[in-house]
Design an enzyme around this catalytic site. Sequence first.
Site, PDB file in Angstrom:
ATOM      1  N   GLN A 163       3.175  14.042 -12.694  1.00 23.98           N
ATOM      2  CA  GLN A 163       3.909  14.230 -11.593  1.00 23.98           C
ATOM      3  C   GLN A 163       5.406  15.092 -11.261  1.00 23.98           C
ATOM      4  O   GLN A 163       5.907  15.982 -10.185  1.00 23.98           O
ATOM      5  CB  GLN A 163       3.750  13.020 -10.334  1.00 23.98           C
ATOM      6  CG  GLN A 163       2.537  12.066 -10.196  1.00 23.98           C
ATOM      7  CD  GLN A 163       2.698  11.250  -9.329  1.00 23.98           C
ATOM      8  OE1 GLN A 163       2.619  10.145  -9.894  1.00 23.98           O
ATOM      9  NE2 GLN A 163       1.805  11.566  -8.025  1.00 23.98           N
ATOM     10  N   HIS A 193       0.953   5.528 -16.877  1.00 25.18           N
ATOM     11  CA  HIS A 193       0.548   6.148 -15.819  1.00 25.18           C
ATOM     12  C   HIS A 193      -0.417   7.038 -15.379  1.00 25.18           C
ATOM     13  O   HIS A 193       0.348   9.067 -14.950  1.00 25.18           O
ATOM     14  CB  HIS A 193       2.119   6.659 -14.934  1.00 25.18           C
ATOM     15  CG  HIS A 193       1.962   6.704 -13.355  1.00 25.18           C
ATOM     16  ND1 HIS A 193       2.867   5.687 -12.424  1.00 25.18           N
ATOM     17  CD2 HIS A 193       1.124   7.220 -12.090  1.00 25.18           C
ATOM     18  CE1 HIS A 193       2.694   5.779 -10.991  1.00 25.18           C
ATOM     19  NE2 HIS A 193       1.680   6.620 -11.023  1.00 25.18           N
ATOM     20  N   ASN A 214       0.462   1.390 -14.810  1.00 24.31           N
ATOM     21  CA  ASN A 214       0.551   1.173 -13.219  1.00 24.31           C
ATOM     22  C   ASN A 214      -1.148   1.423 -12.943  1.00 24.31           C
ATOM     23  O   ASN A 214      -1.847   2.374 -13.037  1.00 24.31           O
ATOM     24  CB  ASN A 214       1.250   2.371 -12.897  1.00 24.31           C
ATOM     25  CG  ASN A 214       1.280   3.162 -11.849  1.00 24.31           C
ATOM     26  OD1 ASN A 214       1.666   2.121 -10.973  1.00 24.31           O
ATOM     27  ND2 ASN A 214       0.448   3.844 -11.280  1.00 24.31           N
ATOM     28  N   GLU A 215      -1.143   0.443 -11.856  1.00 27.34           N
ATOM     29  CA  GLU A 215      -2.399   0.791 -11.198  1.00 27.34           C
ATOM     30  C   GLU A 215      -3.760   0.839 -12.112  1.00 27.34           C
ATOM     31  O   GLU A 215      -4.271   1.956 -11.704  1.00 27.34           O
ATOM     32  CB  GLU A 215      -1.652   1.537 -10.164  1.00 27.34           C
ATOM     33  CG  GLU A 215      -1.170   1.979  -9.368  1.00 27.34           C
ATOM     34  CD  GLU A 215      -1.069   2.459  -8.019  1.00 27.34           C
ATOM     35  OE1 GLU A 215      -2.499   3.576  -8.098  1.00 27.34           O
ATOM     36  OE2 GLU A 215      -0.510   2.446  -7.153  1.00 27.34           O
ATOM     37  N   TYR A 273       0.530   0.666  -0.015  1.00 24.97           N
ATOM     38  CA  TYR A 273       0.532   1.670   1.238  1.00 24.97           C
ATOM     39  C   TYR A 273      -0.052   1.108   1.849  1.00 24.97           C
ATOM     40  O   TYR A 273       0.447   1.559   2.888  1.00 24.97           O
ATOM     41  CB  TYR A 273       0.249   3.192   0.165  1.00 24.97           C
ATOM     42  CG  TYR A 273       0.458   3.735  -0.685  1.00 24.97           C
ATOM     43  CD1 TYR A 273       1.575   4.282  -0.797  1.00 24.97           C
ATOM     44  CD2 TYR A 273       0.711   2.923  -1.856  1.00 24.97           C
ATOM     45  CE1 TYR A 273       2.748   5.112  -1.657  1.00 24.97           C
ATOM     46  CE2 TYR A 273       1.097   3.928  -3.402  1.00 24.97           C
ATOM     47  CZ  TYR A 273       2.218   4.795  -3.196  1.00 24.97           C
ATOM     48  OH  TYR A 273       3.368   4.899  -3.922  1.00 24.97           O
ATOM     49  N   GLU A 328       5.675   0.268  -5.943  1.00 19.93           N
ATOM     50  CA  GLU A 328       5.877   1.428  -4.459  1.00 19.93           C
ATOM     51  C   GLU A 328       5.434   1.188  -3.267  1.00 19.93           C
ATOM     52  O   GLU A 328       4.394   0.320  -3.439  1.00 19.93           O
ATOM     53  CB  GLU A 328       4.414   2.845  -5.405  1.00 19.93           C
ATOM     54  CG  GLU A 328       4.786   3.326  -7.123  1.00 19.93           C
ATOM     55  CD  GLU A 328       3.454   3.859  -6.924  1.00 19.93           C
ATOM     56  OE1 GLU A 328       3.012   4.035  -6.305  1.00 19.93           O
ATOM     57  OE2 GLU A 328       3.016   3.671  -8.530  1.00 19.93           O
ATOM     58  N   TRP A 365       8.318   5.564  -2.888  1.00 16.92           N
ATOM     59  CA  TRP A 365       7.538   5.742  -4.300  1.00 16.92           C
ATOM     60  C   TRP A 365       7.774   6.970  -2.859  1.00 16.92           C
ATOM     61  O   TRP A 365       7.363   7.203  -1.373  1.00 16.92           O
ATOM     62  CB  TRP A 365       6.623   5.813  -3.969  1.00 16.92           C
ATOM     63  CG  TRP A 365       5.870   6.786  -4.432  1.00 16.92           C
ATOM     64  CD1 TRP A 365       4.838   7.817  -3.854  1.00 16.92           C
ATOM     65  CD2 TRP A 365       5.255   7.183  -6.188  1.00 16.92           C
ATOM     66  NE1 TRP A 365       4.551   8.593  -5.115  1.00 16.92           N
ATOM     67  CE2 TRP A 365       4.505   8.463  -5.889  1.00 16.92           C
ATOM     68  CE3 TRP A 365       5.938   6.526  -7.423  1.00 16.92           C
ATOM     69  CZ2 TRP A 365       4.749   8.970  -6.993  1.00 16.92           C
ATOM     70  CZ3 TRP A 365       6.301   6.840  -8.480  1.00 16.92           C
ATOM     71  CH2 TRP A 365       5.047   8.835  -8.250  1.00 16.92           C
ATOM     72  N   GLU A 389       0.851  15.606  -6.197  1.00 20.28           N
ATOM     73  CA  GLU A 389       0.439  14.078  -5.549  1.00 20.28           C
ATOM     74  C   GLU A 389      -0.609  14.103  -6.623  1.00 20.28           C
ATOM     75  O   GLU A 389      -2.626  14.261  -5.471  1.00 20.28           O
ATOM     76  CB  GLU A 389       0.659  14.147  -4.245  1.00 20.28           C
ATOM     77  CG  GLU A 389      -0.114  13.281  -3.778  1.00 20.28           C
ATOM     78  CD  GLU A 389       0.260  11.703  -3.790  1.00 20.28           C
ATOM     79  OE1 GLU A 389       0.779  11.420  -4.364  1.00 20.28           O
ATOM     80  OE2 GLU A 389      -1.261  10.953  -3.705  1.00 20.28           O
ATOM     81  N   TRP A 390      -1.309  13.877  -7.094  1.00 16.27           N
ATOM     82  CA  TRP A 390      -2.772  13.526  -8.437  1.00 16.27           C
ATOM     83  C   TRP A 390      -3.616  15.292  -7.753  1.00 16.27           C
ATOM     84  O   TRP A 390      -3.600  16.213  -7.758  1.00 16.27           O
ATOM     85  CB  TRP A 390      -3.276  12.314  -8.368  1.00 16.27           C
ATOM     86  CG  TRP A 390      -1.899  11.975  -8.236  1.00 16.27           C
ATOM     87  CD1 TRP A 390      -1.620  11.492  -7.857  1.00 16.27           C
ATOM     88  CD2 TRP A 390      -1.309  11.251 -10.633  1.00 16.27           C
ATOM     89  NE1 TRP A 390      -0.446  10.289  -9.163  1.00 16.27           N
ATOM     90  CE2 TRP A 390      -0.294  10.706 -10.497  1.00 16.27           C
ATOM     91  CE3 TRP A 390      -1.939  12.155 -11.071  1.00 16.27           C
ATOM     92  CZ2 TRP A 390      -0.420   9.977 -11.422  1.00 16.27           C
ATOM     93  CZ3 TRP A 390      -1.394  12.155 -12.813  1.00 16.27           C
ATOM     94  CH2 TRP A 390      -0.313  11.058 -12.253  1.00 16.27           C
TER      95      TRP A 390
HETATM   96  C1  GBH Z   1      -0.012   5.517  -5.853  1.00 14.89           C
HETATM   97  O1  GBH Z   1      -1.425   5.829  -6.395  1.00 14.89           O
HETATM   98  C2  GBH Z   1       0.546   5.899  -7.473  1.00 14.89           C
HETATM   99  O2  GBH Z   1       0.800   5.184  -8.206  1.00 14.89           O
HETATM  100  C3  GBH Z   1       1.333   6.932  -7.741  1.00 14.89           C
HETATM  101  O3  GBH Z   1       1.614   7.993  -8.612  1.00 14.89           O
HETATM  102  C4  GBH Z   1       0.583   7.943  -6.099  1.00 14.89           C
HETATM  103  O4  GBH Z   1       1.588   9.643  -6.229  1.00 14.89           O
HETATM  104  C5  GBH Z   1       1.227   7.104  -4.938  1.00 14.89           C
HETATM  105  O5  GBH Z   1       0.641   6.675  -4.438  1.00 14.89           O
HETATM  106  C6  GBH Z   1       0.614   7.892  -3.390  1.00 14.89           C
HETATM  107  O6  GBH Z   1      -0.504   8.535  -3.906  1.00 14.89           O
HETATM  108  O7  GBH Z   1      -8.331   6.592  -1.452  1.00 14.89           O
HETATM  109  O8  GBH Z   1      -7.960   6.961   0.955  1.00 14.89           O
HETATM  110  O9  GBH Z   1      -9.345   4.676   0.144  1.00 14.89           O
HETATM  111  C7  GBH Z   1      -2.351   4.786  -4.801  1.00 14.89           C
HETATM  112  C8  GBH Z   1      -2.846   5.196  -4.861  1.00 14.89           C
HETATM  113  C9  GBH Z   1      -3.881   5.176  -2.426  1.00 14.89           C
HETATM  114  C10 GBH Z   1      -5.482   4.528  -4.780  1.00 14.89           C
HETATM  115  C11 GBH Z   1      -4.290   4.549  -1.364  1.00 14.89           C
HETATM  116  C12 GBH Z   1      -5.886   3.418  -3.049  1.00 14.89           C
HETATM  117  C13 GBH Z   1      -6.298   3.710  -0.999  1.00 14.89           C
HETATM  118  C14 GBH Z   1      -6.600   4.558   0.477  1.00 14.89           C
HETATM  119  N1  GBH Z   1      -3.839   4.560  -3.955  1.00 14.89           N
HETATM  120  N2  GBH Z   1      -6.043   4.554  -2.084  1.00 14.89           N
HETATM  121  S1  GBH Z   1      -7.999   5.522   0.273  1.00 14.89           S
END
Ligand code: GBH
Length: 462
Positions: A19, A120, A164-165, A296, A366, A413, A420-421
Amino acid sequence: MTVNFPPGFLWGAATAAYQIEGAAQQDGRTPSIWDTFSHTPGKVLGGDTGDVATDHYHRRAEDVRLMADLGLGAYRFSVSWPRVQPGGRGPACQAGLDFYRALVDDLLAHGIRPVLTLYHWDLPQELESAGGWPERGTAHRFADYAHLVAEALGDRVELWTTLNEPWCSAFLGYGSGVHAPGRTDDVAALRAAHHLNLAHGLGAQALRAALPSRAAVSVTLNPGAVRALTDSPPDLDARRRVDALATRIFTGPMLHGEYPADLIADTAGITDWSFVHGGDAAAVHHPLDSLGVNYYAPFLVSGQAPGAAGPPAGEPSPWPGAGGVTFHRPPGKRTAMDWSVDPTGLYDLLTRFAREAPGLPLMVTENGAAYDDKPDGEGAVHDPERIAYLHAHLDAVHRAIGDGVDVCGYFLWSLLDNFEWSYGYGKRFGAVYVDYATQVRTPKSSARWYERVARTGQLPPF
Ligand code: GBH
């Protein structure tokens, strides 16, 4: 009332290699699945790639000075696997290791604790071409890679995180296909989840063997804070299913040494789980020094009454075995990601893990939010919504600590706006604004707010 955090609480910010680094083809780095994916038309918004990103590979020293200026006590970053072990197997690439060694030395010189994540999401493309995470061999490759990085940096990094995740790697990467490598196959996603668990276990063992005994080994999950729409049995069952697939598929083997029986039953129509070999559960069940929690937004789900028609088949989904579940848009405020703002979800997760794994310290690895930040006429970036988001979530962390939960740190974060992916550069999570045309960094007002929190260990009145 002032809100004080315990002495020694780690205040940090987090990033991830793909990223921020850029320099995608420099010094022997080979492509990862995210290079391939982002260069495939239609996969990332705007056709954005991590080729340049925030150019951190060339601005490392400046970025560490920025962290010091912001009063950070810790920095969570990830190592790019194809930068330090091109192709994902065989000897190390010295230039790649030198970059991380220089980064760690800069951090230590500024009194900032390095918190290193091995994976990651940037799997070397060669390993994906050989089958990727659905193949067992990838877990063994990961353990070799963990050993290689531990040998190189074990004398100066004390906090190590395997993955990570893994939920995102398995279910967004191989299930819904919205993340690299973009495959849509329920069996592959479940196999990937298991091999990520195995990679964590074998990787943790490799780290222990190579690291001094003072080093800490951890893993970061994105556990689901799942709420049921009503208390009806179908809605509560939907919550149970999503909880199994989001969280217990990892915490089951990692913390308790076995997969949850209800998960195996829910997915029986998809796989018989014969890819789990005898001895795997013991390998995954490696004692941890802490558990990283990324949070989040919560999920709000409902189920369907028995006999109701199922959802349309064939849609790629990150929830294999949860076909009857409907995901709802929770009410209330939302961020630029359209995710809802609900700090109670973080409180619920922290208190849950404190009950489930007594004595295991937790770390919020995060937490943060994207907003549509723009510089004003003077070039300053004011982001009061992000300050409100951070304040509310830190308050939830503090509440959990007050209720006896051992939370030892918090990582915002993200340090910088970044790639952002699948959303590309359009979504800004940074405490520091990045002008991508010039790579100029400008701390937003939230960065200065967070600096005060980090320096005082106190939440200012709101
Ligand atoms: C993290 O992923 C990552 O570790 C980081 O690299 C990334 O930049 C950051 O968060 C922000 O996105 O998809 O609408 O159903 C978090 C990824 C976010 C996946 C919330 C599941 C659920 C809501 N997660 N998501 S939704």
